[in-house]
Design a protein around this motif. Structure first.
Motif, PDB file in Angstrom:
ATOM      1  N   HIS A 113       0.869  -1.169   0.000  1.00 21.97           N
ATOM      2  CA  HIS A 113       0.000   0.000   0.000  1.00 21.97           C
ATOM      3  C   HIS A 113       0.914   1.229   0.000  1.00 21.97           C
ATOM      4  O   HIS A 113       1.743   1.383   0.875  1.00 21.97           O
ATOM      5  N   TRP A 192      -9.001   1.213  -4.442  1.00 24.79           N
ATOM      6  CA  TRP A 192     -10.222   1.325  -3.656  1.00 24.79           C
ATOM      7  C   TRP A 192     -10.421   2.822  -3.399  1.00 24.79           C
ATOM      8  O   TRP A 192      -9.571   3.490  -2.825  1.00 24.79           O
ATOM      9  N   GLU A 232     -12.171  -1.741  -6.988  1.00 27.04           N
ATOM     10  CA  GLU A 232     -12.829  -2.321  -5.808  1.00 27.04           C
ATOM     11  C   GLU A 232     -14.019  -1.460  -5.404  1.00 27.04           C
ATOM     12  O   GLU A 232     -13.914  -0.240  -5.345  1.00 27.04           O
ATOM     13  N   LYS A 234     -17.304  -0.574  -2.648  1.00 29.35           N
ATOM     14  CA  LYS A 234     -17.628  -0.654  -1.222  1.00 29.35           C
ATOM     15  C   LYS A 234     -18.898   0.147  -0.981  1.00 29.35           C
ATOM     16  O   LYS A 234     -18.993   1.301  -1.389  1.00 29.35           O
ATOM     17  N   ASP A 267     -14.389  -7.466  -2.498  1.00 31.25           N
ATOM     18  CA  ASP A 267     -13.965  -7.584  -1.100  1.00 31.25           C
ATOM     19  C   ASP A 267     -15.185  -8.090  -0.339  1.00 31.25           C
ATOM     20  O   ASP A 267     -16.259  -7.467  -0.384  1.00 31.25           O
ATOM     21  N   HIS A 270     -17.562  -5.783   1.672  1.00 26.93           N
ATOM     22  CA  HIS A 270     -17.994  -4.505   1.102  1.00 26.93           C
ATOM     23  C   HIS A 270     -19.412  -4.493   0.541  1.00 26.93           C
ATOM     24  O   HIS A 270     -19.746  -3.679  -0.305  1.00 26.93           O
ATOM     25  N   HIS A 294     -10.664  -9.885  -2.165  1.00 28.60           N
ATOM     26  CA  HIS A 294     -10.122  -9.550  -0.853  1.00 28.60           C
ATOM     27  C   HIS A 294     -10.928 -10.387   0.134  1.00 28.60           C
ATOM     28  O   HIS A 294     -12.116 -10.137   0.336  1.00 28.60           O
ATOM     29  N   ASP A 302     -18.104  -3.987   7.269  1.00 30.65           N
ATOM     30  CA  ASP A 302     -16.753  -4.297   6.800  1.00 30.65           C
ATOM     31  C   ASP A 302     -15.904  -4.616   8.026  1.00 30.65           C
ATOM     32  O   ASP A 302     -14.974  -3.895   8.369  1.00 30.65           O
ATOM     33  N   ASP A 341      -7.749  -9.469   3.157  1.00 36.93           N
ATOM     34  CA  ASP A 341      -7.846  -8.067   3.576  1.00 36.93           C
ATOM     35  C   ASP A 341      -8.570  -8.043   4.916  1.00 36.93           C
ATOM     36  O   ASP A 341      -9.766  -7.794   4.992  1.00 36.93           O
ATOM     37  N   LEU A 442      -3.522   0.813   8.763  1.00 38.23           N
ATOM     38  CA  LEU A 442      -4.703   1.386   9.401  1.00 38.23           C
ATOM     39  C   LEU A 442      -4.646   1.242  10.911  1.00 38.23           C
ATOM     40  O   LEU A 442      -4.136   0.270  11.418  1.00 38.23           O
TER      41      LEU A 442
END
Ligand code: RM4
Ligand code: MN
Ligand code: MN
Length: 442
Positions: A113, A192, A232, A234, A267, A270, A294, A302, A341, A442
């Motif tokens: 990332h 994303w 991606e 979401k 994902d 999502h 993902h 999520d 993920d 994160l």
């Protein structure tokens, strides 16, 4: 990991490694029990005309990428409870994935990332990864956070922003990410987009879509010939009223407008509650537009929980479609992007990732047991009961001996988590890196 100790380490520490003899010794102590279970299952499957060895081979070939942001402890917006010995640098993140891959031989790549993981010097990073038998999976851009020296803010969006200057900055960032990926040998950019709105009225849906399309077209034009871009979707978060790429339909629409190098990334977390994800997968594969996955699991949103921890039957049903779709398209599993993920708030990230990889392989093995011919026949005869039974028979088979055999044959451990604990890996990492380390992410 031979040879790595010669690499200059940023922190001058001795790198934790798991040697093959340690794996072999541990496997020796577990082998006879495992082998009895495997032989028994092999016989049972044989009676149904299923060759255990074929399934084991397919499991051996399946590789799941590990994201560089999942190696530290995750948190929620309320707080974060730090683990110990977290990786302090990109090098240490790669080393962690190396540990996973040594244990299960199924985690042979890392997804970076940017800018969380900008490689300093490229060659030593590549050498380190190669020495651990790792490749670089898709590179991920980040326009959902502002960085320290960033000129314009993404507070109100990036690729969809009302201001062309902000869009330009976000496009340039993505192109920069492609360059990093090219240097490392990646073959895809994963986007994303958190863009959207928090309140009704805040955003013009159509303009936001068109701005995003234009931005994506510029990024698409910068893709090398043999590259792909994964789009991606979401449904919500961090925007809570609308997101520009809210679902698989919007994502597919962007991909169709962009061209053949753009595919939809699913994902698992999502979707809106109770979405039929397996049907989405079937449809995307029918159109040849599934980029990959993902993987994670969730109860509410999520949640980014361990794969298979909450809804293993859903995961199995997804694999039933994936296997069907791959067969139909005559594509091998390594032509798709598989990644975990997940976020680890209360577990050791490495143990959690081992559990996730195992869950993926279990679901896949179960799906490989499904008798496709019989299922199709039951469908054609509207034998609803039999159709359900065929699926559930496969799902209720304990396929773990197949997964263990696949790991063993490829040089991994028969029981990765037990060996990880037996070797005191986390404690070694604590000694090496210290208690108060925080991984970027994160
Ligand atoms: C998002 C999304 C992206 C991931 C970020 C960190 O929810 O799942 O794939 O890059 O989180
Ligand atoms: Mn994701
Ligand atoms: Mn997510």
């Amino acid at each position: 990991m031979a040879g790595c100790s010669n690499l200059p380490s940023l922190f001058n520490s001795i790198q934790m490694k798991i040697e093959q003899y340690q794996i072999d010794q541990h496997n020796d102590s577990l082998f006879s029990r495992h082998n009895n279970q495997y032989i028994f299952l092999q016989e049972q499957l044989g009676e149904q005309g299923i060759h255990a060895k074929d399934i084991v081979k397919q499991l051996e070939a399946f590789q799941v990428a590990i994201p560089s942001w999942a190696l530290g402890t995750g948190g929620t917006r309320f707080g974060r409870f730090s683990g110990v010995g977290e990786p302090r640098s990109l090098e240490e993140k790669i080393e962690d994935v190396g540990l996973l891959h040594a244990l299960n031989r199924s985690s042979g790549s890392i997804s970076l990332h940017i800018p969380w993981d900008i490689p300093g010097e490229t060659q030593p990073i590549i050498d380190l990864a190669t020495s651990l038998d790792l490749k670089f999976d898709a590179v991920n851009s980040n326009t959902f956070q502002d960085q320290k020296d960033q000129e314009l803010s993404y507070k109100y969006g990036s690729l969809s922003h009302v201001d062309a200057q902000v869009r330009k900055q976000a496009v340039e960032h993505n192109i920069e990410v492609i360059k990093h990926g090219v240097n490392l040998g990646s073959k895809a950019l994963s986007i994303w987009l958190s863009d959207g709105s928090c309140f009704p009225g805040q955003s013009n849906f159509v303009k936001a879509f068109q701005n995003t399309l234009e931005s994506l077209q510029e990024i698409y034009a910068a893709l090398p010939d043999d590259w792909k871009v994964y789009v991606e979707y979401k449904a919500y978060e961090p925007n809570f009223y609308s997101t520009v790429i809210q679902d698989w339909g919007s994502s597919l629409l962007f991909c169709q407008k962009l061209g053949p190098k753009a595919d939809v990334l699913v994902d698992l977390g999502h979707h809106l509650p109770n979405a039929n994800i397996e049907q989405i997968v079937a449809t995307l594969m029918m159109e040849g537009r599934l980029a990959g996955f993902h993987f994670n699991d969730s109860k509410y949103g999520d949640d980014d929980l361990t794969v298979g921890a909450i809804r293993p039957y859903q995961l199995f049903l997804i694999f039933v479609e994936l296997i069907e779709g791959m067969k139909r398209a005559n594509r091998a599993s390594d032509t798709y992007a598989w990644m975990i993920d997940a976020s680890h708030n209360v577990k050791d990230p490495l143990e959690d990732l081992l559990q996730s990889v195992e869950a993926i392989l279990i679901a896949q093995a179960q799906a490989l047991l499904v008798d496709r011919k019989k299922l199709e026949q039951a469908r054609n005869e509207n034998d609803v009961v039999l159709a359900q039974q065929i699926l559930q028979n496969a799902f209720r088979t304990d396929v773990r001996p197949l997964v263990r055999e696949a790991m063993r044959l490829s040089g991994g451990s028969l029981d990765p988590i037990a060996l990880y604990r037996h070797l005191g890996v986390r404690n070694e990492l604590l000694n090496e890196r210290g208690k108060l380390t925080v991984a970027t992410g994160l």
